[in-house]
Design a protein around this motif. Structure first.
Motif, PDB file in Angstrom:
ATOM      1  N   VAL A 661      -6.097 -22.748  -1.114  1.00  0.00           N
ATOM      2  CA  VAL A 661      -5.620 -23.419   0.099  1.00  0.00           C
ATOM      3  C   VAL A 661      -4.553 -22.590   0.807  1.00  0.00           C
ATOM      4  CG1 VAL A 661      -4.375 -25.432   0.920  1.00  0.00           C
ATOM      5  CG2 VAL A 661      -6.168 -25.688  -0.766  1.00  0.00           C
ATOM      6  N   VAL A 662      -3.684 -21.972   0.024  1.00  0.00           N
ATOM      7  CA  VAL A 662      -2.547 -21.291   0.625  1.00  0.00           C
ATOM      8  C   VAL A 662      -2.983 -20.086   1.453  1.00  0.00           C
ATOM      9  CG1 VAL A 662      -0.542 -19.888   0.055  1.00  0.00           C
ATOM     10  CG2 VAL A 662      -0.851 -22.086  -1.023  1.00  0.00           C
ATOM     11  N   LEU A 663      -3.893 -19.287   0.915  1.00  0.00           N
ATOM     12  CA  LEU A 663      -4.286 -18.076   1.647  1.00  0.00           C
ATOM     13  C   LEU A 663      -4.923 -18.378   3.006  1.00  0.00           C
ATOM     14  CD1 LEU A 663      -5.507 -15.507  -0.999  1.00  0.00           C
ATOM     15  CD2 LEU A 663      -3.533 -15.400   0.490  1.00  0.00           C
ATOM     16  N   PRO A 664      -5.903 -19.262   3.094  1.00  0.00           N
ATOM     17  CA  PRO A 664      -6.437 -19.577   4.424  1.00  0.00           C
ATOM     18  C   PRO A 664      -5.388 -20.129   5.370  1.00  0.00           C
ATOM     19  CG  PRO A 664      -7.921 -20.385   2.748  1.00  0.00           C
ATOM     20  CD  PRO A 664      -6.692 -19.938   2.040  1.00  0.00           C
ATOM     21  N   ALA A 665      -4.416 -20.921   4.851  1.00  0.00           N
ATOM     22  CA  ALA A 665      -3.370 -21.458   5.722  1.00  0.00           C
ATOM     23  C   ALA A 665      -2.543 -20.322   6.312  1.00  0.00           C
ATOM     24  CB  ALA A 665      -2.488 -22.425   4.938  1.00  0.00           C
ATOM     25  N   VAL A 666      -2.184 -19.342   5.475  1.00  0.00           N
ATOM     26  CA  VAL A 666      -1.396 -18.208   5.976  1.00  0.00           C
ATOM     27  C   VAL A 666      -2.185 -17.433   7.017  1.00  0.00           C
ATOM     28  CG1 VAL A 666      -0.425 -15.999   5.297  1.00  0.00           C
ATOM     29  CG2 VAL A 666       0.042 -17.999   3.930  1.00  0.00           C
ATOM     30  N   LEU A 667      -3.475 -17.252   6.745  1.00  0.00           N
ATOM     31  CA  LEU A 667      -4.336 -16.539   7.703  1.00  0.00           C
ATOM     32  C   LEU A 667      -4.373 -17.263   9.040  1.00  0.00           C
ATOM     33  CD1 LEU A 667      -5.800 -13.982   6.895  1.00  0.00           C
ATOM     34  CD2 LEU A 667      -7.909 -15.287   6.777  1.00  0.00           C
ATOM     35  N   ILE A 673      -0.219 -17.142  15.723  1.00  0.00           N
ATOM     36  CA  ILE A 673       0.841 -16.327  16.311  1.00  0.00           C
ATOM     37  C   ILE A 673       0.250 -15.324  17.294  1.00  0.00           C
ATOM     38  CG2 ILE A 673       2.556 -14.557  15.806  1.00  0.00           C
ATOM     39  CD1 ILE A 673       3.154 -15.942  13.236  1.00  0.00           C
ATOM     40  N   TYR A 674      -0.866 -14.678  16.879  1.00  0.00           N
ATOM     41  CA  TYR A 674      -1.481 -13.693  17.757  1.00  0.00           C
ATOM     42  C   TYR A 674      -1.949 -14.346  19.053  1.00  0.00           C
ATOM     43  CZ  TYR A 674      -4.776 -10.282  19.507  1.00  0.00           C
ATOM     44  OH  TYR A 674      -5.430  -9.407  20.318  1.00  0.00           O
ATOM     45  N   TYR A 675      -2.545 -15.545  18.916  1.00  0.00           N
ATOM     46  CA  TYR A 675      -3.055 -16.252  20.090  1.00  0.00           C
ATOM     47  C   TYR A 675      -1.924 -16.594  21.060  1.00  0.00           C
ATOM     48  CZ  TYR A 675      -5.096 -20.090  22.746  1.00  0.00           C
ATOM     49  OH  TYR A 675      -5.508 -20.915  23.743  1.00  0.00           O
ATOM     50  N   LEU A 676      -0.815 -17.112  20.521  1.00  0.00           N
ATOM     51  CA  LEU A 676       0.307 -17.481  21.388  1.00  0.00           C
ATOM     52  C   LEU A 676       0.883 -16.262  22.093  1.00  0.00           C
ATOM     53  CD1 LEU A 676       2.095 -20.126  19.190  1.00  0.00           C
ATOM     54  CD2 LEU A 676       0.933 -20.514  21.335  1.00  0.00           C
ATOM     55  N   GLN A 677       0.939 -15.140  21.385  1.00  0.00           N
ATOM     56  CA  GLN A 677       1.429 -13.921  22.023  1.00  0.00           C
ATOM     57  C   GLN A 677       0.520 -13.483  23.160  1.00  0.00           C
ATOM     58  OE1 GLN A 677       2.102 -10.657  19.339  1.00  0.00           O
ATOM     59  NE2 GLN A 677       4.249 -10.755  19.894  1.00  0.00           N
ATOM     60  N   ALA A 678      -0.793 -13.619  22.938  1.00  0.00           N
ATOM     61  CA  ALA A 678      -1.730 -13.237  23.988  1.00  0.00           C
ATOM     62  C   ALA A 678      -1.522 -14.108  25.222  1.00  0.00           C
ATOM     63  CB  ALA A 678      -3.162 -13.370  23.473  1.00  0.00           C
ATOM     64  N   ILE A 679      -1.293 -15.410  25.006  1.00  0.00           N
ATOM     65  CA  ILE A 679      -1.051 -16.314  26.137  1.00  0.00           C
ATOM     66  C   ILE A 679       0.208 -15.892  26.883  1.00  0.00           C
ATOM     67  CG2 ILE A 679      -0.369 -18.638  26.751  1.00  0.00           C
ATOM     68  CD1 ILE A 679      -2.261 -19.780  24.941  1.00  0.00           C
ATOM     69  N   ALA A 680       1.266 -15.569  26.128  1.00  0.00           N
ATOM     70  CA  ALA A 680       2.530 -15.181  26.776  1.00  0.00           C
ATOM     71  C   ALA A 680       2.328 -13.944  27.637  1.00  0.00           C
ATOM     72  CB  ALA A 680       3.597 -14.924  25.724  1.00  0.00           C
TER      73      ALA A 680
END
Lengths: 718, 183
Positions: A661-667, A673-680
């Motif tokens: 569970v932990v690894l997919p959550a981190v992914l 984060i990448y998506y939000l940066q692209a929006i910015a």
């Protein structure tokens, strides 16, 4: 002026409103309440609306709209008379139509009104409780908002520490005091016999031994009984959770404040730099109230503007480049050497104190407090040394201030870290040493030489007690807590001493000895001191870092810090008003500055790491504290989950904490984060496009105007 | 109103709380300060207009380089002489208070800087603004070349539609990006 609503726009939009009234009424109305020039039109509309609407839903919407006007009226830049008129109008409409509402809506509105009244009352009361407001305002009027920002920061830290104190006090200290085993009953709560005689010495109390060591101040006192008192309060679990909650709360409140500040300023959202506009429009500090400060502020503004112009024109200094660079390299080398030196000194001192403790049974006062004194001395002296060195570099004052701040921050962090690493080294030794359980067995095999039975029994007792003592003393958590508290106390003493000796005496000397001395002491060296905002704020941050480091091992540390901050506030505010003068060169340190908050966040993160490391790595002491007997401190959680919760819960928890569970959550988080940066990035691009569009619209409008003028001229002539 | 001039009507007090950003204690304190400036024979504090030179004697406004403009902007008197009634005084305090929004502050700041009241900040306005900031004396004010350079830079930074003046939206745009303005 915007006071007079442009009649052309008003009439145009009111006719449009009449046309579209039935279709998009509510949305447009809500939108138009934030448009100044639409107000005239909505006034007219209201008079028409009053006649028509009978539909209860529409009525409710209308009333809500009027209430929104009432709520937002103070945000309108109108003179009081107009605001009063609009307010009366809106209230009339609400009163008139509220009688026609259905019952549920009626209750809804009545509830909202009551809520508003209560919140206003509460706001009036809460404002009374903000401490030190008058004091800070006085400082603001004399010194401007830069100096006051230090005190406002101090007050905010005071608030955080009060909450931390309440958390640790209510959930850990009080239960132990009320329901835990009283002093003297268990092994971890009694002072061992050989220390009993000296337990009330000043010496012992100063080094936090004796009664203070075996009290709620430190980790070692808390019992390991799983449930205490009649209600079955789980103290060890509470201790662990509160320790984690201290960090979590600090993180949350710090991030919230940073987010709020960045929303206010929007400066971090874009990299636009309006240096000249800001220097002119935002230059005047409206909080200044006395002439002396005003004069110096005026002079500072002139300097500010002049230097900005000079920078723009790129005039170079006259010093030769080679000399400048070599001087700067020299300065940097000196600074690095002193940083390395201070780290080494601290490590050496802690090491030495460990060795001394093992070799000599009785330590002198100096030897006991060596570590804390050395650390505090370094934190007092090094920043001034850095400032002297910085004069070699001949940077622009703002750049040198930034360098100074960075260096002092590295110094503080280095000090704290070398201290904690040295402590943890000792902790390692303490927690991994084998308890001396074999000793009684060894003594039993001694027989032949001992003829007297009582002799041997007393020998046995002595051996047993020695075992106990060494086991009791192996309480590394208490030791860490003691060191942190000692450091905090001595830091406070040094701060008080430095304020009194350096600032106050300097002020006295300049004031009274300037008559006897041959040169004017007040305008040349030594002068009155200036309040160094940046360094004092850094010192506050360093202080808070110490508290965060020690809070898990000494639950009363936040309470001590509260008292320390109160004393610091009163002492510093007195000192600033008596001994300091306003700055000659004013550099920006505004309230919503995120720079200090970012440093505090950095410090919080770094100071949390040693506690987490100690919890994860070291075995808790065998004979003291709430976690004694466990393999690791965090085992308490798994133990509680296993025994007190239903079976399916522990299964679910083990699934959730597995790598599946932990690894997919981190992914997923990374992708977010990448998506939000692209929006910015795309928003920034859109921003630039819109700006260009504004320019082209204006340009095309001008073209159209000139073309129409030409064509009218042409037709007129014809 | 009652016999003493130092009492504010409760109804008016709640109205003022609704209409300004001030708390109840602040409004009462403002009334006290305002009534100190009233001449002795005047009993009804709410309707009297205090002339500009009396307002400028207040220590907080005395040292402010924009004091005259502030009085002119907040005054609602018909004769445009800068006199303030109690309502205007409260408006002034509300706009400068800590809880006022950025829009209010930037709106009033724009009006204060607009010396000729034409709705935009032109070159003359900016020149007068800088002269106010630097003080009136010869050695502290800027030389004409410096002034020209400064105003060119300001217009270059803030004038988006390039019409040679700074209008309200451009001004608000610049101010909202500044980390220092709100304080």
């Amino acid at each position: 002026m915007s006071l007079v609503t442009p009649p052309v726009d008003g009439s145009r939009s009111s006719s449009a409103a009449r046309r579209h009234r039935s279709v998009r009424k509510s949305s447009r109305r809500i939108f138009s309440s934030y448009q100044d020039h639409q107000q005239g039109s909505s006034d007219d509309e209201d008079k028409e609306e009053r006649v028509d609407s009978n539909d209860p839903e529409e009525l409710f919407q209308n009333i809500q709209f009027q209430k929104e006007i009432i709520a937002n009226i103070r945000s309108r830049p109108w003179p009081m008379r107009r605001k009063l008129k609009v307010l009366k109008q809106a209230r009339e409409i609400v009163l008139k139509y509220e009688g026609r509402l259905t019952r549920t809506r009626g209750y809804q509105t009545a509830g909202a009104d009551l809520l508003k009244k209560i919140s206003r009352l509460l706001y009036n009361v809460v404002v009374l409780f903000i401490p030190w407001e008058v004091r800070i305002k006085k400082i603001e009027s004399h010194f401007g908002s830069g100096v006051a920002s230090y005190f406002i920061f101090l007050r905010w830290l005071f608030g955080i520490n009060i909450v931390l104190t309440i958390m640790t006090g209510a959930f850990v200290v009080l239960p132990e005091l009320l329901a835990g085993a009283p002093f003297g009953t268990t092994r971890s709560k009694t002072i061992p016999k050989e220390h009993m005689a000296s337990a009330q010495d000043l010496d012992t109390i100063w080094s936090l031994g004796g009664y203070l060591q075996y009290s709620v101040l430190f980790y070692g006192y808390y019992g390991r009984v799983r449930k205490i008192g009649s209600a079955g309060y789980r103290l060890p679990l509470a201790y662990f959770l509160v320790g984690m909650a201290v960090f979590a709360y600090s993180f949350i409140i710090l991030l919230r404040k940073m987010a709020r500040n960045s929303r206010l300023s929007l400066a971090s959202a874009s990299d636009e730099n309006f240096t000249f506009c800001w220097r002119v429009f935002c230059a005047w500090d409206y909080l200044i109230g006395n002439p002396e400060a005003a004069e110096s502020k005026g002079a500072a503004i002139v300097n500010n503007i002049r230097e900005a112009i000079v920078e723009e024109q790129q005039k170079k200094r006259e010093t030769s480049l080679a000399v400048l660079i070599s001087l700067r390299i020299l300065a940097n080398i000196l600074v690095l050497l002193s940083l390395a030196g201070s780290i080494y000194i601290i490590y050496f001192v802690v090491d030495r104190s460990q060795k001394l403790e093992q070799e000599k049974p009785e330590l002198t006062l100096w030897e006991k407090n060596e570590v804390s004194v050395v650390v505090s001395l370094i934190t007092m002296i090094a920043p001034s040394a850095f400032e002297l060195v910085a004069q070699l570099e001949m940077y622009h004052p703002r750049t040198s201030l930034r360098f100074q701040l960075a260096r002092v921050l590295v110094l503080y962090l280095g000090n704290l870290y070398s201290l904690i690493i040295a402590l943890l080294d000792k902790v390692n030794i303490m927690s991994s040493s084998i308890p001396w359980v074999t000793s009684p067995i060894v003594c039993l095999q001694l027989p032949p030489s001992l003829s007297n039975w009582s002799d041997s029994s007393s020998f046995l007792m002595a051996a047993f007690e020695k075992t106990n003592r060494s086991q009791q003393d192996q309480c590394w958590e208490t030791y860490v807590g003691q060191e942190m508290l000692k450091l905090s106390i001595i830091d406070m003493i040094f701060t008080v001493a430095s304020i009194l000796l350096i600032d106050f005496i300097r002020g006295l000397v300049v004031r009274y000895l300037s008559d006897c001395c041959c040169w004017d002491l007040e305008s040349k060296f030594p002068e009155y001191g200036e309040f160094k905002i940046a360094e004092n704020v850094l010192h506050l941050i360093y202080n808070q870092g110490m508290i965060w480091m020690g809070a898990f091992f000494s639950p009363c540390l936040p309470a001590f810090n509260v008292l320390k901050l109160i004393g610091l506030m009163y002492l510093r505010s007195w000192a600033v008003l008596t001994c300091n003068v306003p700055h000659q060169q004013v550099f920006r340190a505004s309230r919503s500055n995120n720079f200090y908050l970012a440093m505090l966040l950095f410090m919080l993160f770094l100071c949390m790491l040693p506690t987490i490391f100690a919890i994860a790595r070291y075995k808790p002491s065998q004979h003291c504290g709430p976690f004694s007997g466990q393999e690791k401190i965090y085992d308490i959680i798994s133990e509680t989950v296993a025994s007190d919760f239903p079976l399916w819960f522990s299964k679910v928890m083990s699934y959730v904490s597995s790598p599946v569970v932990v690894l997919p959550a981190v992914l997923l988080l990374f992708m977010l984060i990448y998506y939000l940066q692209a929006i910015a990035r795309s928003l920034k691009f859109t921003n630039n496009q819109l700006r260009l569009q504004l320019q082209t619209v204006r340009f095309s409008r001008e073209c159209l105007e000139s073309v129409s003028r030409c064509s009218s001229l042409f037709f007129h002539r014809n | 109103m009652g016999t003493t001039a130092s009492q504010l009507d409760k109804g008016m007090l709640s109205e003022y709380q609704e209409l300004t950003f001030l708390t109840k204690q602040e409004i009462l304190l403002a009334y006290k300060r305002f009534s100190e400036l009233l001449p002795k024979e005047e009993t009804n504090g709410l309707s009297y207009r205090i002339p500009m030179n009396a307002i400028l004697e207040l220590p907080e406004l005395k040292t402010n380089p924009f004091n005259k403009r502030i009085c002119m902007v907040f005054s609602t008197s018909d004769s445009h002489d800068g006199s303030l009634s109690f309502d205007d005084f409260l408006d002034l305090l509300s706009a400068f208070s800590d809880s006022a929004t950025l829009e209010i502050k930037s709106h009033y700041a724009f009006r204060i800087f607009d010396f000729d009241d034409d709705g935009t900040l032109g070159r003359q306005d900016l020149e007068k603004l800088v002269n106010c900031l630097t003080g009136g004396t010869v050695d502290t004010s800027l030389t004409p070349e410096e002034m020209k350079q400064l105003i060119d830079n300001i217009l270059e930074e803030s004038d988006i539609d390039k019409d040679g003046t700074v209008n309200l939206s451009e001004f608000q745009h610049v101010i909202s990006r500044s980390p220092d303005f709100v304080s």
